[in-house]
Design a protein around this motif. Structure first.
Motif, PDB file in Angstrom:
ATOM      1  N   GLN A 170       3.705   6.595  -5.433  1.00 16.12           N
ATOM      2  CA  GLN A 170       3.146   5.394  -6.201  1.00 16.12           C
ATOM      3  C   GLN A 170       2.659   4.931  -6.187  1.00 16.12           C
ATOM      4  O   GLN A 170       1.822   5.106  -4.595  1.00 16.12           O
ATOM      5  N   VAL A 171       1.402   4.672  -7.015  1.00 18.18           N
ATOM      6  CA  VAL A 171       0.243   4.214  -7.203  1.00 18.18           C
ATOM      7  C   VAL A 171       0.361   2.987  -8.025  1.00 18.18           C
ATOM      8  O   VAL A 171       0.644   2.763  -9.058  1.00 18.18           O
ATOM      9  N   THR A 172       0.110   1.504  -7.321  1.00 12.43           N
ATOM     10  CA  THR A 172      -0.197   0.179  -7.722  1.00 12.43           C
ATOM     11  C   THR A 172      -1.759  -0.150  -7.660  1.00 12.43           C
ATOM     12  O   THR A 172      -2.539   0.425  -6.308  1.00 12.43           O
ATOM     13  N   GLN A 173      -2.052  -1.393  -8.677  1.00 14.90           N
ATOM     14  CA  GLN A 173      -2.952  -1.899  -7.920  1.00 14.90           C
ATOM     15  C   GLN A 173      -3.214  -3.257  -7.356  1.00 14.90           C
ATOM     16  O   GLN A 173      -1.804  -3.130  -7.205  1.00 14.90           O
ATOM     17  N   MET A 174      -3.968  -3.124  -6.773  1.00 15.48           N
ATOM     18  CA  MET A 174      -3.866  -4.647  -5.131  1.00 15.48           C
ATOM     19  C   MET A 174      -3.292  -5.580  -5.619  1.00 15.48           C
ATOM     20  O   MET A 174      -3.335  -5.976  -7.377  1.00 15.48           O
ATOM     21  N   GLY A 175      -2.243  -6.527  -5.044  1.00  9.80           N
ATOM     22  CA  GLY A 175      -1.629  -7.677  -6.060  1.00  9.80           C
ATOM     23  C   GLY A 175      -0.331  -6.817  -6.533  1.00  9.80           C
ATOM     24  O   GLY A 175       0.412  -8.032  -6.858  1.00  9.80           O
ATOM     25  N   GLN A 176      -0.013  -6.106  -7.090  1.00 10.46           N
ATOM     26  CA  GLN A 176       1.230  -6.017  -8.093  1.00 10.46           C
ATOM     27  C   GLN A 176       2.450  -5.327  -7.104  1.00 10.46           C
ATOM     28  O   GLN A 176       2.175  -5.655  -5.265  1.00 10.46           O
ATOM     29  N   GLU A 177       3.448  -6.219  -7.343  1.00  9.90           N
ATOM     30  CA  GLU A 177       4.780  -5.530  -6.752  1.00  9.90           C
ATOM     31  C   GLU A 177       5.472  -4.351  -6.889  1.00  9.90           C
ATOM     32  O   GLU A 177       5.432  -3.483  -7.813  1.00  9.90           O
ATOM     33  N   VAL A 178       5.755  -3.545  -5.600  1.00  9.92           N
ATOM     34  CA  VAL A 178       6.399  -2.574  -6.074  1.00  9.92           C
ATOM     35  C   VAL A 178       7.707  -2.084  -5.195  1.00  9.92           C
ATOM     36  O   VAL A 178       8.052  -3.088  -3.757  1.00  9.92           O
ATOM     37  N   ILE A 179       8.596  -1.464  -4.921  1.00 14.91           N
ATOM     38  CA  ILE A 179      10.174  -1.598  -5.142  1.00 14.91           C
ATOM     39  C   ILE A 179      10.042   0.244  -4.480  1.00 14.91           C
ATOM     40  O   ILE A 179      10.442   1.078  -5.539  1.00 14.91           O
ATOM     41  N   LYS A 185      -1.506  -5.176  -0.970  1.00 15.41           N
ATOM     42  CA  LYS A 185      -3.084  -4.934  -1.043  1.00 15.41           C
ATOM     43  C   LYS A 185      -3.372  -3.786  -0.017  1.00 15.41           C
ATOM     44  O   LYS A 185      -3.215  -3.068  -0.357  1.00 15.41           O
ATOM     45  N   LEU A 186      -4.913  -3.526   0.076  1.00 14.37           N
ATOM     46  CA  LEU A 186      -5.177  -2.083   0.314  1.00 14.37           C
ATOM     47  C   LEU A 186      -4.927  -1.990   1.059  1.00 14.37           C
ATOM     48  O   LEU A 186      -4.126  -0.970   1.452  1.00 14.37           O
ATOM     49  N   GLU A 187      -4.962  -2.148   2.502  1.00 15.32           N
ATOM     50  CA  GLU A 187      -4.333  -1.202   3.348  1.00 15.32           C
ATOM     51  C   GLU A 187      -2.908  -1.718   3.885  1.00 15.32           C
ATOM     52  O   GLU A 187      -2.135  -1.335   4.705  1.00 15.32           O
ATOM     53  N   ASP A 188      -2.066  -1.684   2.985  1.00 12.68           N
ATOM     54  CA  ASP A 188      -0.908  -1.143   2.994  1.00 12.68           C
ATOM     55  C   ASP A 188      -0.175   0.382   2.037  1.00 12.68           C
ATOM     56  O   ASP A 188       0.480   0.528   1.739  1.00 12.68           O
ATOM     57  N   LEU A 212       2.494   5.765  -0.783  1.00 10.72           N
ATOM     58  CA  LEU A 212       2.345   4.644  -2.021  1.00 10.72           C
ATOM     59  C   LEU A 212       0.653   3.970  -1.608  1.00 10.72           C
ATOM     60  O   LEU A 212      -0.177   4.731  -0.007  1.00 10.72           O
ATOM     61  N   THR A 213      -0.085   3.842  -3.020  1.00 11.25           N
ATOM     62  CA  THR A 213      -1.390   4.251  -3.129  1.00 11.25           C
ATOM     63  C   THR A 213      -1.677   3.107  -3.476  1.00 11.25           C
ATOM     64  O   THR A 213      -1.831   2.484  -4.514  1.00 11.25           O
ATOM     65  N   VAL A 214      -2.514   1.366  -2.393  1.00  7.64           N
ATOM     66  CA  VAL A 214      -2.668   0.634  -3.457  1.00  7.64           C
ATOM     67  C   VAL A 214      -4.276   1.183  -3.721  1.00  7.64           C
ATOM     68  O   VAL A 214      -4.862   0.895  -3.266  1.00  7.64           O
ATOM     69  N   LEU A 215      -4.489   0.611  -4.906  1.00  7.00           N
ATOM     70  CA  LEU A 215      -5.972   1.058  -5.936  1.00  7.00           C
ATOM     71  C   LEU A 215      -6.683  -0.636  -6.275  1.00  7.00           C
ATOM     72  O   LEU A 215      -6.224  -1.697  -6.093  1.00  7.00           O
TER      73      LEU A 215
END
Lengths: 117, 110
Positions: A11-20, A83-86, A114-117
Protein backbone atom coordinates in the motif's frame (compact mmCIF):
# COMPACT_ATOMS: atom_id res chain seq x y z
CA UNK A 1 -3.17 -25.95 5.74
CA UNK A 2 -5.05 -22.93 7.18
CA UNK A 3 -3.19 -19.65 6.95
CA UNK A 4 -3.52 -16.00 7.82
CA UNK A 5 -4.03 -13.80 4.77
CA UNK A 6 -3.47 -10.06 4.43
CA UNK A 7 -4.45 -7.48 1.86
CA UNK A 8 -3.12 -5.51 0.18
CA UNK A 9 0.41 -6.83 -0.12
CA UNK A 10 1.70 -3.30 -0.76
CA UNK A 11 0.00 0.00 0.00
CA UNK A 12 1.38 3.37 -1.02
CA UNK A 13 -0.20 6.46 0.50
CA UNK A 14 0.42 10.15 0.91
CA UNK A 15 1.32 11.56 4.30
CA UNK A 16 -1.81 12.57 6.19
CA UNK A 17 -4.07 10.04 4.49
CA UNK A 18 -5.89 7.23 6.25
CA UNK A 19 -5.18 3.58 5.43
CA UNK A 20 -6.92 0.37 6.36
CA UNK A 21 -4.94 -2.84 6.41
CA UNK A 22 -6.95 -6.02 6.26
CA UNK A 23 -6.38 -9.47 7.66
CA UNK A 24 -8.29 -12.72 7.60
CA UNK A 25 -7.14 -14.78 10.61
CA UNK A 26 -7.35 -18.57 10.77
CA UNK A 27 -11.02 -19.34 11.12
CA UNK A 28 -11.24 -20.97 14.57
CA UNK A 29 -8.71 -18.69 16.25
CA UNK A 30 -9.74 -16.42 19.10
CA UNK A 31 -6.76 -14.09 19.57
CA UNK A 32 -5.62 -11.57 17.02
CA UNK A 33 -2.54 -9.39 16.84
CA UNK A 34 -0.87 -6.70 14.81
CA UNK A 35 2.89 -6.31 14.67
CA UNK A 36 5.06 -4.08 12.55
CA UNK A 37 8.62 -4.22 11.28
CA UNK A 38 10.37 -1.08 10.16
CA UNK A 39 13.07 -1.88 7.59
CA UNK A 40 16.15 -3.24 9.33
CA UNK A 41 14.53 -3.24 12.76
CA UNK A 42 12.81 -5.68 15.09
CA UNK A 43 9.33 -7.05 14.70
CA UNK A 44 7.39 -4.96 17.24
CA UNK A 45 4.08 -5.69 18.92
CA UNK A 46 1.30 -3.18 18.33
CA UNK A 47 -1.92 -4.61 19.73
CA UNK A 48 -3.73 -7.78 20.71
CA UNK A 49 -7.47 -8.33 20.45
CA UNK A 50 -9.71 -10.88 22.10
CA UNK A 51 -13.45 -11.16 22.58
CA UNK A 52 -14.08 -8.04 20.54
CA UNK A 53 -11.87 -5.77 22.55
CA UNK A 54 -8.25 -4.75 22.85
CA UNK A 55 -6.48 -6.90 25.44
CA UNK A 56 -3.08 -5.22 25.27
CA UNK A 57 -1.49 -2.41 23.30
CA UNK A 58 2.01 -1.01 23.04
CA UNK A 59 3.19 2.57 23.41
CA UNK A 60 3.30 2.76 19.61
CA UNK A 61 -0.44 2.09 19.40
CA UNK A 62 -1.66 5.62 20.10
CA UNK A 63 -4.85 7.41 19.03
CA UNK A 64 -3.67 7.33 15.43
CA UNK A 65 -4.34 3.59 15.34
CA UNK A 66 -7.49 1.55 15.75
CA UNK A 67 -8.48 -2.07 15.23
CA UNK A 68 -11.79 -3.63 14.39
CA UNK A 69 -13.31 -6.99 13.72
CA UNK A 70 -16.18 -5.83 11.50
CA UNK A 71 -17.51 -9.33 10.82
CA UNK A 72 -16.75 -12.92 11.73
CA UNK A 73 -13.74 -13.21 9.47
CA UNK A 74 -11.90 -9.91 8.99
CA UNK A 75 -9.59 -8.07 11.36
CA UNK A 76 -8.49 -4.58 10.34
CA UNK A 77 -5.90 -2.04 11.38
CA UNK A 78 -6.72 1.58 10.61
CA UNK A 79 -4.03 4.22 10.63
CA UNK A 80 -5.36 7.77 10.58
CA UNK A 81 -3.30 10.66 9.26
CA UNK A 82 -0.29 8.58 8.26
CA UNK A 83 3.22 9.84 8.90
CA UNK A 84 6.47 9.09 7.10
CA UNK A 85 7.63 7.00 10.07
CA UNK A 86 4.62 4.69 9.71
CA UNK A 87 6.31 3.14 6.66
CA UNK A 88 6.88 -0.49 7.62
CA UNK A 89 5.75 -4.07 7.11
CA UNK A 90 2.60 -4.73 9.09
CA UNK A 91 1.97 -8.31 10.13
CA UNK A 92 -1.28 -9.75 11.36
CA UNK A 93 -1.19 -12.87 13.53
CA UNK A 94 -3.74 -15.13 15.15
CA UNK A 95 -3.69 -17.86 17.76
CA UNK A 96 -5.94 -20.34 19.46
CA UNK A 97 -5.94 -21.65 23.01
CA UNK A 98 -3.23 -24.32 23.31
CA UNK A 99 -4.69 -27.82 23.65
CA UNK A 100 -2.36 -28.87 26.44
CA UNK A 101 0.58 -27.07 27.95
CA UNK A 102 2.84 -24.88 25.90
CA UNK A 103 2.21 -21.42 24.55
CA UNK A 104 -0.45 -20.58 22.01
CA UNK A 105 1.26 -20.56 18.66
CA UNK A 106 0.89 -17.27 16.85
CA UNK A 107 0.57 -17.74 13.11
CA UNK A 108 1.65 -14.78 11.03
CA UNK A 109 0.35 -13.54 7.73
CA UNK A 110 2.67 -12.51 4.87
CA UNK A 111 2.44 -8.85 5.76
CA UNK A 112 1.41 -5.58 4.12
CA UNK A 113 4.20 -3.27 3.08
CA UNK A 114 3.05 0.29 3.82
CA UNK A 115 4.92 3.12 2.14
CA UNK A 116 4.06 6.66 3.20
CA UNK A 117 5.28 9.38 0.82
CA UNK B 1 17.33 -2.75 29.38
CA UNK B 2 16.13 -4.44 26.20
CA UNK B 3 14.14 -7.61 26.82
CA UNK B 4 15.64 -9.82 24.12
CA UNK B 5 18.97 -9.18 22.44
CA UNK B 6 20.19 -10.95 19.34
CA UNK B 7 23.32 -10.59 17.24
CA UNK B 8 22.02 -9.60 13.77
CA UNK B 9 24.95 -11.21 11.93
CA UNK B 10 24.95 -11.79 9.02
CA UNK B 11 26.16 -15.36 9.31
CA UNK B 12 27.41 -17.30 6.29
CA UNK B 13 28.25 -21.02 6.48
CA UNK B 14 28.92 -23.85 4.02
CA UNK B 15 26.30 -26.52 3.45
CA UNK B 16 26.49 -29.26 6.09
CA UNK B 17 27.88 -27.00 8.82
CA UNK B 18 26.48 -26.84 12.33
CA UNK B 19 24.96 -23.43 12.96
CA UNK B 20 24.63 -21.84 16.37
CA UNK B 21 22.28 -18.88 16.81
CA UNK B 22 22.08 -17.08 20.13
CA UNK B 23 20.04 -14.59 22.12
CA UNK B 24 20.10 -13.21 25.61
CA UNK B 25 17.14 -12.12 27.67
CA UNK B 26 16.80 -9.84 30.65
CA UNK B 27 13.92 -11.06 32.80
CA UNK B 28 14.07 -14.36 34.68
CA UNK B 29 10.28 -14.45 34.83
CA UNK B 30 9.97 -15.20 31.13
CA UNK B 31 8.53 -18.66 30.62
CA UNK B 32 8.56 -19.50 26.93
CA UNK B 33 11.08 -18.82 24.27
CA UNK B 34 10.39 -19.18 20.59
CA UNK B 35 12.42 -19.40 17.45
CA UNK B 36 10.80 -18.06 14.32
CA UNK B 37 12.17 -18.25 10.80
CA UNK B 38 11.48 -15.47 8.33
CA UNK B 39 12.14 -15.80 4.63
CA UNK B 40 12.55 -12.66 2.59
CA UNK B 41 9.28 -10.75 2.18
CA UNK B 42 7.35 -13.30 4.24
CA UNK B 43 5.88 -13.35 7.73
CA UNK B 44 7.63 -15.07 10.64
CA UNK B 45 6.98 -18.81 10.89
CA UNK B 46 7.31 -20.66 14.20
CA UNK B 47 10.13 -23.22 14.21
CA UNK B 48 9.99 -24.37 17.80
CA UNK B 49 9.60 -23.22 21.37
CA UNK B 50 11.16 -24.18 24.68
CA UNK B 51 10.09 -23.73 28.22
CA UNK B 52 12.34 -21.71 30.53
CA UNK B 53 14.93 -24.43 31.00
CA UNK B 54 16.26 -27.37 29.09
CA UNK B 55 16.54 -28.52 25.52
CA UNK B 56 14.11 -29.40 22.81
CA UNK B 57 14.98 -31.25 19.64
CA UNK B 58 13.08 -31.42 16.36
CA UNK B 59 14.87 -33.10 13.50
CA UNK B 60 17.95 -31.07 12.64
CA UNK B 61 17.00 -28.28 15.05
CA UNK B 62 17.73 -28.06 18.77
CA UNK B 63 16.58 -25.20 20.99
CA UNK B 64 18.27 -24.67 24.32
CA UNK B 65 17.73 -22.32 27.25
CA UNK B 66 20.34 -21.66 29.91
CA UNK B 67 18.42 -20.00 32.70
CA UNK B 68 21.47 -19.22 34.82
CA UNK B 69 23.07 -17.11 32.09
CA UNK B 70 19.76 -16.03 30.47
CA UNK B 71 20.94 -17.42 27.16
CA UNK B 72 18.81 -18.89 24.36
CA UNK B 73 20.34 -20.93 21.56
CA UNK B 74 19.21 -22.59 18.36
CA UNK B 75 21.43 -25.21 16.76
CA UNK B 76 20.98 -26.38 13.19
CA UNK B 77 22.74 -29.59 12.21
CA UNK B 78 23.63 -30.50 8.63
CA UNK B 79 22.56 -27.04 7.44
CA UNK B 80 21.00 -26.81 3.99
CA UNK B 81 20.72 -23.93 1.50
CA UNK B 82 16.96 -23.97 2.20
CA UNK B 83 17.76 -22.98 5.80
CA UNK B 84 18.91 -19.59 4.51
CA UNK B 85 16.61 -17.09 6.22
CA UNK B 86 16.46 -14.69 9.12
CA UNK B 87 16.03 -16.41 12.49
CA UNK B 88 14.17 -14.52 15.19
CA UNK B 89 14.21 -15.40 18.85
CA UNK B 90 11.26 -14.24 20.93
CA UNK B 91 9.90 -14.49 24.40
CA UNK B 92 6.22 -15.00 25.01
CA UNK B 93 3.67 -17.36 26.38
CA UNK B 94 -0.01 -18.03 26.52
CA UNK B 95 -1.79 -15.49 24.41
CA UNK B 96 0.45 -12.61 25.38
CA UNK B 97 2.51 -10.56 22.98
CA UNK B 98 5.74 -11.82 21.50
CA UNK B 99 8.86 -9.75 22.10
CA UNK B 100 11.37 -10.41 19.36
CA UNK B 101 15.09 -10.06 19.01
CA UNK B 102 16.40 -8.26 15.98
CA UNK B 103 16.96 -11.48 14.01
CA UNK B 104 20.08 -13.14 12.63
CA UNK B 105 20.36 -13.43 8.86
CA UNK B 106 21.77 -16.84 7.92
CA UNK B 107 23.10 -17.84 4.51
CA UNK B 108 23.99 -21.48 3.84
CA UNK B 109 26.18 -21.75 0.77
CA UNK B 110 25.98 -24.87 -1.44
Amino acid sequence: EPEVTQTPSHQVTQMGQEVILRCVPISNHLYFYWYRQILGQKVEFLVSFYNNEISEKSEIFDDQFSVERPDGSNFTLKIRSTKLEDSAMYFCASSDVAASGGPDTQYFGPGTRLTVL
Amino acid sequence: QKEVEQDPGPLSVPEGAIVSLNCTYSNSAFQYFMWYRQYSRKGPELLMYTYSSGNKEDGRFTAQVDKSSKYISLFIRDSQPSDSATYLCARGGGSEKLVFGKGTKLTVNP
